[in-house]
Design a protein around this motif. Structure first.
Motif, PDB file in Angstrom:
ATOM      1  N   UNK A  15       0.839  -1.163   0.070  1.00  0.00           N
ATOM      2  CA  UNK A  15      -0.151  -0.016   0.058  1.00  0.00           C
ATOM      3  C   UNK A  15       0.855   1.316  -0.070  1.00  0.00           C
ATOM      4  N   UNK A  16       0.136   2.491  -0.503  1.00  0.00           N
ATOM      5  CA  UNK A  16       0.687   3.579  -0.109  1.00  0.00           C
ATOM      6  C   UNK A  16       2.291   3.801  -1.248  1.00  0.00           C
ATOM      7  N   UNK A  17       2.553   3.017  -2.183  1.00  0.00           N
ATOM      8  CA  UNK A  17       3.566   3.214  -2.925  1.00  0.00           C
ATOM      9  C   UNK A  17       2.953   3.531  -4.392  1.00  0.00           C
ATOM     10  N   UNK A  18       2.144   3.186  -4.951  1.00  0.00           N
ATOM     11  CA  UNK A  18       1.682   3.535  -6.225  1.00  0.00           C
ATOM     12  C   UNK A  18       0.446   4.495  -6.343  1.00  0.00           C
ATOM     13  N   UNK A  49      -4.312   2.644  -1.709  1.00  0.00           N
ATOM     14  CA  UNK A  49      -4.418   1.778  -0.873  1.00  0.00           C
ATOM     15  C   UNK A  49      -5.852   0.861  -1.586  1.00  0.00           C
ATOM     16  N   UNK A  50      -5.945   0.963  -2.828  1.00  0.00           N
ATOM     17  CA  UNK A  50      -6.815   0.160  -3.433  1.00  0.00           C
ATOM     18  C   UNK A  50      -6.269  -0.382  -4.538  1.00  0.00           C
ATOM     19  N   UNK A  51      -6.295  -1.652  -4.977  1.00  0.00           N
ATOM     20  CA  UNK A  51      -5.922  -2.202  -6.257  1.00  0.00           C
ATOM     21  C   UNK A  51      -6.796  -3.247  -6.974  1.00  0.00           C
ATOM     22  N   UNK A  62      -0.441  -6.630   0.503  1.00  0.00           N
ATOM     23  CA  UNK A  62       0.091  -5.921   1.586  1.00  0.00           C
ATOM     24  C   UNK A  62      -0.511  -5.357   2.663  1.00  0.00           C
ATOM     25  N   UNK A  63      -0.035  -4.866   3.739  1.00  0.00           N
ATOM     26  CA  UNK A  63      -0.634  -4.437   4.896  1.00  0.00           C
ATOM     27  C   UNK A  63      -1.347  -3.018   4.250  1.00  0.00           C
ATOM     28  N   UNK A  64      -2.837  -2.897   4.734  1.00  0.00           N
ATOM     29  CA  UNK A  64      -3.317  -1.592   4.681  1.00  0.00           C
ATOM     30  C   UNK A  64      -3.735  -1.675   3.177  1.00  0.00           C
ATOM     31  N   UNK A  65      -3.701  -2.541   2.299  1.00  0.00           N
ATOM     32  CA  UNK A  65      -4.105  -2.552   0.861  1.00  0.00           C
ATOM     33  C   UNK A  65      -5.185  -3.246   0.754  1.00  0.00           C
ATOM     34  N   UNK A  66      -6.103  -2.888  -0.018  1.00  0.00           N
ATOM     35  CA  UNK A  66      -7.209  -4.050  -0.442  1.00  0.00           C
ATOM     36  C   UNK A  66      -7.001  -4.152  -1.826  1.00  0.00           C
ATOM     37  N   UNK A  67      -6.496  -5.766  -2.149  1.00  0.00           N
ATOM     38  CA  UNK A  67      -6.332  -6.060  -3.547  1.00  0.00           C
ATOM     39  C   UNK A  67      -7.506  -6.987  -3.783  1.00  0.00           C
ATOM     40  N   UNK A  68      -8.283  -6.360  -5.033  1.00  0.00           N
ATOM     41  CA  UNK A  68      -9.485  -6.984  -5.181  1.00  0.00           C
ATOM     42  C   UNK A  68      -9.201  -7.644  -6.769  1.00  0.00           C
ATOM     43  N   UNK A  69      -9.986  -8.926  -6.669  1.00  0.00           N
ATOM     44  CA  UNK A  69     -10.206  -9.584  -7.860  1.00  0.00           C
ATOM     45  C   UNK A  69     -11.618 -10.282  -7.624  1.00  0.00           C
ATOM     46  N   UNK A  70     -12.317  -9.173  -8.685  1.00  0.00           N
ATOM     47  CA  UNK A  70     -13.778  -9.277  -8.541  1.00  0.00           C
ATOM     48  C   UNK A  70     -14.421  -9.085  -7.206  1.00  0.00           C
ATOM     49  N   UNK A  71     -15.151  -9.647  -6.480  1.00  0.00           N
ATOM     50  CA  UNK A  71     -15.810  -9.661  -4.935  1.00  0.00           C
ATOM     51  C   UNK A  71     -14.795 -10.067  -4.063  1.00  0.00           C
TER      52      UNK A  71
END
Length: 163
Positions: A100-103, A154-156, A124-133
């Motif tokens: 999170x907080x890099x891109x 913080x959202x990818x 990563x910590x504090x990142x939400x990594x979504x693949x669909x739901x």
């Protein structure tokens, strides 16, 4: 040394900047009133503006290299993405962590797994990594590829051959 001249002729909507080199005048810039602007290199058009954008003749590069190529970052051990990976492909046989907080919004990174077994892409910590739901860690299948696109820091979102 080169000599320069500006040309704007009466009755013409064209404006030129030319340079004199090796015994002849060469175009450097041509601007057409209410129209295109063309930039030249050695009397050859390299960039022209159009109503829709620009047309580039020849190779187009930026700080990462040829814009028609995707630079690779080869890795052989566990790896955490870094800011300079934006716009690249990580070519690896080991797990990859997406921090999170890099891109920033719009950054995209592809991951290619060249091994004969799946690798883990870790949220990563504090990142939400979504693949669909779904969110969280995903396995990237053997000999497969996935792309991560950042909605904000913080959202990818990720797509590819994942399980």
């Amino acid at each position: 040394a080169d000599k320069w001249r500006l040309i704007g002729e009466y009755g013409s909507s064209d404006f030129y900047i030319q340079n004199y080199n090796s015994g002849s005048w060469e175009a450097s810039l041509r601007a057409t009133g209410d129209g295109a602007v063309s930039l030249y290199n050695n009397n050859s058009v390299k960039l022209t503006t159009t109503n829709d954008g620009v047309v580039v003749s020849g190779i187009c590069t930026d700080s990462l290299g040829n814009v028609r190529s995707i630079p690779a970052n080869g890795q052989t051990g566990s790896y955490t993405m870094v800011a300079s990976d934006a716009g690249k492909v990580i070519y690896t046989n080991s797990g990859v962590t997406v921090p999170a907080n890099v891109f920033k919004q719009g950054h995209a990174i592809s991951i290619v797994n060249y091994s004969s077994s799946a690798i883990t892409i870790t949220q990563g910590s504090s990142l939400t990594l979504r693949t669909g739901s779904d969110t969280g860690n995903k396995d990237l299948d053997a000999y497969s590829m996935a792309t991560v696109w950042f909605g904000f820091d913080t959202l990818a979102f990720m797509s590819g051959s994942l399980s």
